[in-house]
Scaffold this active site. Structure first.
Site, short mmCIF file in Angstrom:
data_model
loop_
_atom_site.label_atom_id
_atom_site.label_comp_id
_atom_site.label_asym_id
_atom_site.label_seq_id
_atom_site.Cartn_x
_atom_site.Cartn_y
_atom_site.Cartn_z
N LYS A 35 4.20 20.44 10.97
CA LYS A 35 4.62 19.09 11.70
C LYS A 35 5.15 18.05 10.66
CE LYS A 35 2.99 17.54 15.55
NZ LYS A 35 1.96 16.80 16.69
N GLU A 156 9.04 7.42 28.61
CA GLU A 156 9.66 8.44 27.93
C GLU A 156 11.15 8.51 28.29
OE1 GLU A 156 8.09 12.36 27.48
OE2 GLU A 156 6.19 11.62 28.52
N CYS A 264 1.79 11.26 31.65
CA CYS A 264 0.89 10.02 32.09
C CYS A 264 0.45 10.03 33.71
CB CYS A 264 1.68 8.82 31.90
SG CYS A 264 1.73 8.57 30.01
N LYS A 325 12.13 14.07 33.50
CA LYS A 325 12.89 13.10 33.81
C LYS A 325 13.90 13.15 32.72
CE LYS A 325 11.89 8.74 32.33
NZ LYS A 325 11.21 7.78 32.00
#
Length: 447
Positions: A35, A156, A264, A325
């Site tokens: 990463k 987000e 969340c 979303k």
């Protein structure tokens, strides 16, 4: 100020870039060497509008660095943030898995030198900060430190904007020294007159859960009202607007749909229920919110089935949008992960498209799902088009072209993006949430 961020996931990466934008010197630490290597090569592990630019700008300015070495990052930092993941435990019982938080605390403790404020940024149950303090004292009895709570409230798709322009900042501290340091850290926001609420540690921890549970409640509430609207012939869009114009209620989070998802709301509502249960307190409203959300997804499957004439077996279903979303590649708890498998199980042939989420969706969705390079390809020869996520490119889709491509002009809009009147004029049988269906193709006048 020198800042270290432990964890380069969604919260850690956005926060690190944000603090660097404030002018602080930030080192982001992650154990995952691949990463860190990707970040060094300009390939960020998450998609978030504006994040790539802000990371690049602050790296070039020398304010933002990435490393796998805690020994390199901790000793010179005045503030160390723990921003690691706290997923729901594998038991699925609502407990937050704090393994990574406590592991980070132990490793941080080993490298503490001068006085340091250790800040828990991760979403954690009430009492976690005190456990972090206990762990640090056990590992390094001579360390000078305070532990604080500073929950994140990042949406987000809007996370960079939210960090730089938050509604509020919540800081939970117990010492005056820690309070002064954290207020200094957020000084650029004080100049913009953004409210900074300083509380006790437990209060700050609970504010995060209470906020998310309340927002989830608004979503589940309007979804129940939408279901009622369908039965009595009312229009939920007008009902929501009539409610939201009351300033005590507000319009936000009153958009009906297939239920909430993401990293969340599902996790945090369950965690709040577990905290309440362990404290001997009933949280019946939140219990109902969780139940309503699960039921809403099942209802959406039935809505699609009804639009297909009562059975999805052998039917081609085009699904537009897979992420929970728009403007994110996050597939966590996305409604598509529940709805699409249910359709496939009943024999539907699903063709799917998403602007950012298909890489992760390929791993999570049934192997039978066909992933397409553009929305028009997904809709080719479809018996029904299902709008699952309201990406802008779907809002502007060419309905005339779409009608020429599909086998049957049936459109199921789970986000109420389109006007029933416009869809009727375009010649689609149109099904949405909390509104009467319209028949632009199969009505007697058009047959």
């Amino acid at each position: 100020m020198n800042v270290a961020i432990i964890g380069t996931g969604y919260v850690g990466l956005v926060s690190g870039a944000g603090f660097a934008e404030f002018g602080h010197r930030v080192v982001c630490v992650d154990k995952d060497e691949s990463k860190i290597m990707c970040v060094h090569n300009g390939d960020l592990p998450i998609y978030e509008p504006g994040l790539e630019e802000i990371v690049k700008r602050n790296r070039q300015a020398g304010r933002l660095q990435f490393t796998t070495s805690l020994e390199e990052a901790i000793p010179g930092s005045q503030v160390v943030f723990i921003a690691v993941g706290t997923p729901e435990s594998r038991r699925g019982d609502g407990y937050a898995d704090l393994t990574y938080v406590y592991e980070a605390a132990r490793e941080i403790a080993s490298f503490l030198g001068n006085y340091t404020v250790i800040v828990v940024k991760s979403t954690v149950p009430v009492g976690t900060a005190r456990q972090v303090a206990r762990i640090v004292r056990e590992v390094n009895p001579g360390a000078e430190f305070d532990v604080a709570s500073n929950p994140e409230f990042l949406r987000e798709g809007d996370a960079v904007f939210d960090f730089l322009n938050p509604d509020r900042v919540v800081i939970g501290v117990e010492s005056e020294k820690a309070r002064r340091i954290l207020l200094d850290l957020y000084r650029p926001l004080q100049k913009k007159e953004i409210p900074i609420l300083v509380t006790g540690v437990e209060t700050a921890e609970l504010i995060k859960y209470a906020s998310n549970a309340f927002l989830a409640t608004k979503i589940s509430f309007i979804n129940e009202i939408a279901n009622l609207c369908e039965e009595v012939g009312a229009d939920v869009q007008d009902v929501a607007r009539g409610m939201g114009l009351d300033q005590r209620i507000g319009l936000k989070f009153l958009q009906p749909g297939p239920g909430y998802g993401g990293s969340c709301f599902p996790k945090d509502t369950k965690a709040l229920l577990r905290i309440a249960q362990e404290s001997g307190v009933a949280c019946r409203i939140v219990e109902a919110v969780v139940e309503v959300n699960a039921a809403q997804r099942a209802r959406m499957v039935r809505k699609i089935r009804q639009a297909l004439g009562g059975s999805e077996a052998g039917k081609v279903v085009a699904v537009l949008g897979l992420t929970f979303k728009p403007d994110t590649d996050d597939m966590r708890e996305a409604p598509s992960l529940t709805i699409i498998p249910a359709l496939v199980e009943r024999g539907a042939l699903v063709r799917a498209h998403d602007p950012q989420g298909m890489k992760e969706a390929r791993r999570l969705l049934p192997s039978e799902v066909l992933f397409c390079d553009d929305p028009y390809e997904a809709c080719s020869e479809a018996d029904a088009v299902v709008l699952m996520t309201e990406w802008n490119e779907y809002k502007n889709i060419d309905l005339s072209r779409l009608k020429r491509l599909v086998r049957k002009p049936v459109f199921v809009d789970l986000r109420n993006v389109f006007s029933p009147g416009d869809m009727e004029k375009a010649g689609f049988d149109y099904f949405s949430v909390g509104r009467k269906p319209v028949y632009g193709f199969s009505s007697p006048a058009c047959s």
